[in-house]
Write a protein that holds these residues in place. Sequence first.
Motif, PDB file in Angstrom:
ATOM      1  N   PRO A 103      -3.829   1.174  -7.003  1.00  0.00           N
ATOM      2  CA  PRO A 103      -2.798   1.737  -7.883  1.00  0.00           C
ATOM      3  C   PRO A 103      -1.790   0.651  -8.267  1.00  0.00           C
ATOM      4  CG  PRO A 103      -3.102   3.085  -5.919  1.00  0.00           C
ATOM      5  CD  PRO A 103      -3.817   1.793  -5.674  1.00  0.00           C
TER       6      PRO A 103
ATOM      7  N   ASP B 249      -4.170   4.184 -11.510  1.00  0.00           N
ATOM      8  CA  ASP B 249      -5.324   3.611 -10.823  1.00  0.00           C
ATOM      9  C   ASP B 249      -6.500   3.669 -11.793  1.00  0.00           C
ATOM     10  OD1 ASP B 249      -6.404   3.712  -7.419  1.00  0.00           O
ATOM     11  OD2 ASP B 249      -7.617   3.165  -9.156  1.00  0.00           O
TER      12      ASP B 249
ATOM     13  N   ASN C 146     -11.074   8.627  -6.506  1.00  0.00           N
ATOM     14  CA  ASN C 146     -10.446   7.337  -6.210  1.00  0.00           C
ATOM     15  C   ASN C 146      -9.262   7.021  -7.113  1.00  0.00           C
ATOM     16  OD1 ASN C 146     -12.113   6.631  -4.060  1.00  0.00           O
ATOM     17  ND2 ASN C 146     -13.690   5.789  -5.419  1.00  0.00           N
ATOM     18  N   GLU C 147      -9.078   7.780  -8.195  1.00  0.00           N
ATOM     19  CA  GLU C 147      -7.922   7.524  -9.058  1.00  0.00           C
ATOM     20  C   GLU C 147      -6.735   8.415  -8.718  1.00  0.00           C
ATOM     21  OE1 GLU C 147      -9.384  10.363 -12.763  1.00  0.00           O
ATOM     22  OE2 GLU C 147      -8.600   8.368 -13.144  1.00  0.00           O
TER      23      GLU C 147
ATOM     24  N   VAL D 193      -3.607   9.472  -6.801  1.00  0.00           N
ATOM     25  CA  VAL D 193      -2.583   8.660  -6.129  1.00  0.00           C
ATOM     26  C   VAL D 193      -1.601   9.566  -5.402  1.00  0.00           C
ATOM     27  CG1 VAL D 193      -0.703   7.005  -6.441  1.00  0.00           C
ATOM     28  CG2 VAL D 193      -2.806   6.789  -7.801  1.00  0.00           C
TER      29      VAL D 193
ATOM     30  N   ASP E 265      -4.161   5.304  -3.058  1.00  0.00           N
ATOM     31  CA  ASP E 265      -5.275   6.146  -3.490  1.00  0.00           C
ATOM     32  C   ASP E 265      -6.111   6.579  -2.276  1.00  0.00           C
ATOM     33  OD1 ASP E 265      -7.202   3.357  -4.865  1.00  0.00           O
ATOM     34  OD2 ASP E 265      -6.996   4.054  -2.807  1.00  0.00           O
TER      35      ASP E 265
END
Length: 487
Positions: free
Chosen positions: A263, A291, A297-298, A300, A346
């Motif tokens: 991020p 991110d 995974n994006e 945050v 993340d």
Amino acid sequence: MSTCPNFTGGFVFAIRIFFKDLVVMGVLCHVSGKKMIFPLLLCICVAERALGQVRYSIPEEMAMGSVVGNIIQDLGLDVKRLKSGRARIFTEDGSEYIGLNAEKGTVVVAKRIDREELCKQVSPCSLHFQIILENPMELHRIDVEITDINDNAPFFSKREYSFQVSESASPGARYSLESAKDPDVAHNAIQTYKLNPTDHFKLNVVSRPDGTKYIEMVLHTSLDREKQEEHKLTLTAFDGGNPQKSGSVKINVVVLDANDNSPVFSQSVYRVTVPENASRGTVILRVSATDNDKGANEEVAYSFSHHTDGASSHFNMEPHTGELTVIGVLDYEKVKHYEIDIEATDKGGLADTSKVLIEVIDLNDNAPVISIISLSNPIPEDSAPDTVIAMLNIKDLDTDKNGQVKCFISKELPFKIKSSSTNFYSLMSEDVLDRETVPEYNITITAMDEGSPPFSTNKTIILRISDVNDNAPVFPQPFFTAFIIEN
């Protein structure tokens, strides 16, 4: 303040000597064991007291009873004057770090002085107090600078920290580390860091735009989870004292797969102001980080950094929205600003850090405080005008106009208030007094600040006028007539 030119080892301070109609200002220098006064200015005025100012410098942690300075020598006084004037020390905050030895004419350390406890990171660190004498009244300001000694080693808030790093992380990836703390200042504070081993990571010290610094690990060779799933490092902080002191923390790096983007905050430093009367639940800032990964995974999460202390009792960071809200009572007089380190993390464990600088805005929420530090009561009715009756200390904890104070009494009274120095005032006679006409006065002193709306404080002094023999006996009539029978 002027200096003594071409004199080595001279102790220099300014002296003002007040006489009835004359003020002489000069510089007193110690040269080869002798005192020399160099006149600076001559002007005509009316004053009632003498004022001296001396500065000393001592290291912290000196033993109780240690001599700070010789006020007989440095203020031009003598032991007889100290005793006759009932010399004493006055401090505005009531601290008792420095004592007065009137028998020897010295100021001494009265109790243990810990510079870190007294001033935290503020430098220079000074104690300010006044030496007050009576008959006649005098006020001498003494400033004592407390210098730092290397009595603290660097330390980290935890023994071990863990990081999760993706094996796909590219060289150059940054991982924020906790900065060590050291209550000492200047060269005794933290100077350098060392990371060991450096096979995959190296240490980098980063300066933010606001002048603060933080440390981070930088990946310089790629990781391979299949070869090594865990890396153990040691971070050591060194101060600049002699002898040098250090503190260490263990860092455990766990290697993960797949998440190869960290991020990134939209700003490296966020700045915001908040009034000290902000109510609980007030949102003062919304931070954001992005991110470049996709899916889970994006996502945050926002939080305070693990080495942010003190702010969590006053503010809260909403983990999903990045909203910073007030949850505690703010008081400008106690804490004027907050520095909060925040993280955006993340789900893969990658993180970025930023700083939030919160400035608390002062409101006029404190009234002036009047303290009578010396009072002559009663006073004889033949006291001359400009006789000092009382010395006052008036202070207001607010700042700027909210802390600027005006002091006054009723104009109908034969007295006046005069400012003698910052926060100090003198109550003086202004007219002829007559006990036979008015034997007692109720003097109400009013202190008012310049806030909007203003706060004011009153204090009343009941002043008695003592009698002097200023009236001769008088018969009720100039002559008497009487008649007597002759027998």
